[in-house]
Design an enzyme around this catalytic site. Structure first.
Site, PDB file in Angstrom:
ATOM      1  N   LYS A 145      33.692  40.183  39.572  1.00  7.74           N
ATOM      2  CA  LYS A 145      34.243  40.946  38.445  1.00  7.74           C
ATOM      3  C   LYS A 145      33.111  41.512  37.586  1.00  7.74           C
ATOM      4  CE  LYS A 145      38.652  38.631  38.679  1.00  7.74           C
ATOM      5  NZ  LYS A 145      39.491  37.488  38.351  1.00  7.74           N
TER       6      LYS A 145
ATOM      7  N   GLN B  73      40.114  33.117  33.961  1.00 12.64           N
ATOM      8  CA  GLN B  73      40.266  32.913  35.401  1.00 12.64           C
ATOM      9  C   GLN B  73      41.189  31.725  35.686  1.00 12.64           C
ATOM     10  OE1 GLN B  73      39.071  35.008  37.677  1.00 12.64           O
ATOM     11  NE2 GLN B  73      39.785  33.813  39.411  1.00 12.64           N
TER      12      GLN B  73
ATOM     13  N   ASP C  99      44.997  41.259  32.718  1.00 16.23           N
ATOM     14  CA  ASP C  99      45.667  40.686  33.891  1.00 16.23           C
ATOM     15  C   ASP C  99      47.159  41.026  33.905  1.00 16.23           C
ATOM     16  OD1 ASP C  99      44.150  39.204  35.753  1.00 16.23           O
ATOM     17  OD2 ASP C  99      43.855  37.571  34.325  1.00 16.23           O
TER      18      ASP C  99
HETATM   19  N1  GUN Z   1      42.852  33.762  40.039  1.00 15.06           N
HETATM   20  C1  GUN Z   1      43.179  34.338  41.230  1.00 15.06           C
HETATM   21  N2  GUN Z   1      43.567  35.613  41.025  1.00 15.06           N
HETATM   22  C2  GUN Z   1      43.495  35.838  39.710  1.00 15.06           C
HETATM   23  C3  GUN Z   1      43.767  36.976  38.887  1.00 15.06           C
HETATM   24  O1  GUN Z   1      44.170  38.043  39.336  1.00 15.06           O
HETATM   25  N3  GUN Z   1      43.551  36.815  37.549  1.00 15.06           N
HETATM   26  C4  GUN Z   1      43.131  35.642  37.025  1.00 15.06           C
HETATM   27  N4  GUN Z   1      42.964  35.571  35.707  1.00 15.06           N
HETATM   28  N5  GUN Z   1      42.876  34.577  37.742  1.00 15.06           N
HETATM   29  C5  GUN Z   1      43.055  34.672  39.081  1.00 15.06           C
END
Ligand code: GUN
Length: 286
Positions: A53, A97, A120
């Site tokens: 990211k 996350q 998200d």
């Molecule tokens: N963990 C796995 N996929 C995601 C996601 O799309 N967003 C977040 N915040 N955590 C994740």
């Protein structure tokens, strides 16, 4: 033989577009869109995602800031950090996350994120807006699937769309987005009877159940478009694989996404798109 839907190439194309928009944004505003990524604990898969990211932010020209908190971080500390980021003008998107360590209440943490910074799209406010078709952010994986379909010239209107999986993050929003594009949508899950027969009706099948190579050709109608959201390790050799048995399905599908290189690269790209949108919505000139 199916057309390969190249998520890596499509993601790269969208990132180039975002990078160009970001350059303009920075000239107009004198600052960059900013993303804060918070990770609690040391889950290795999460660490890889978070690193990717930050890398994507760098690629498109965003400002990014990471917070790596120890696994035993208490709720109060995490909520205080979110509160601080909610009020930080240089941060337009906040991502916590998942999964969080078990002692933390995921719902409570996600609820604390300012919906304007919820890149998200997991906050109930944003989930509700998606339900009524009036949204600023879409969850990254289903948004990535929609972008893949659109940029591959797949029309959805009037098509039989079958989504297998009903998670809040993928299956449910995926079904809503296909419905919004006038697909005829069926959602299947672990209790669905006659799963094979339902899948065989699909013009567009979205597989999101997390079972390595579960869907072989017996689940697929000839000429179907097959989108594989799975990200699994194949038990036999530990290699990355999807929910779809690619070798079996590819000869009869009209189009298919590979794993890796299909939906995966689109997810982070959509996070970049959401962060750009968040920055615009928070008063930037563009
Ligand atoms: N963990 C796995 N996929 C995601 C996601 O799309 N967003 C977040 N915040 N955590 C994740």
């Amino acid at each position: 033989m199916a057309k390969l839907i190249d998520g890596k190439a499509i993601a790269a194309e969208i990132r180039r577009e975002i990078a160009a928009d970001t350059e303009k944004f920075k000239k107009e505003n004198g600052y960059a869109p900013g993303l804060a990524v918070v990770i609690v604990g040391e889950d290795p898969a999460s660490q890889v995602y978070v690193r990717n990211k930050h890398r994507a932010c760098e690629e498109v020209g965003f400002y990014s800031r990471g917070y790596e908190l120890p696994a035993d971080t208490d709720e109060k500390t995490l909520l205080a950090l979110i509160d601080e980021l909610n009020g930080d003008d240089s941060i337009h998107g906040i991502l916590v996350q998942l999964p969080l360590p078990r002692h933390l209440d995921e719902e409570k943490i996600l609820l604390a994120i300012d919906p304007k910074k919820d890149v998200d799209a997991f906050h109930p406010y944003n989930v509700g807006r998606i339900m009524i078709g009036n949204y600023d952010f879409l969850p990254c994986t289903p948004a990535g699937v929609m972008a893949l379909l659109e940029r591959s010239g797949v029309t959805i209107e009037g098509k039989e769309c079958v989504v297998v999986g009903r998670s809040n993050i993928v299956g449910k929003p995926q079904a809503l987005l296909l419905l919004e594009k006038n697909g005829t949508v069926t959602v299947c899950h672990s209790r669905t009877k006659n799963l094979r027969e339902v899948c065989r009706r699909a013009d567009i099948l979205v597989a999101a159940i997390g079972k390595p190579e579960f869907f072989d050709s017996s689940y697929i109608k000839e000429g179907a478009v097959v989108i594989d959201v799975g990200m699994n390790r194949r038990p036999a050799d530990g290699k990355l694989c999807g929910d779809v048995d690619f070798a079996s399905v590819e000869p009869i599908a009209s189009a298919i996404t590979p794993v890796p290189g299909g939906v995966g690269p689109m997810t982070i790209t959509m996070l970049m798109k959401n962060t750009f949108t968040a920055a615009k919505k928070q008063g930037a000139k563009v």
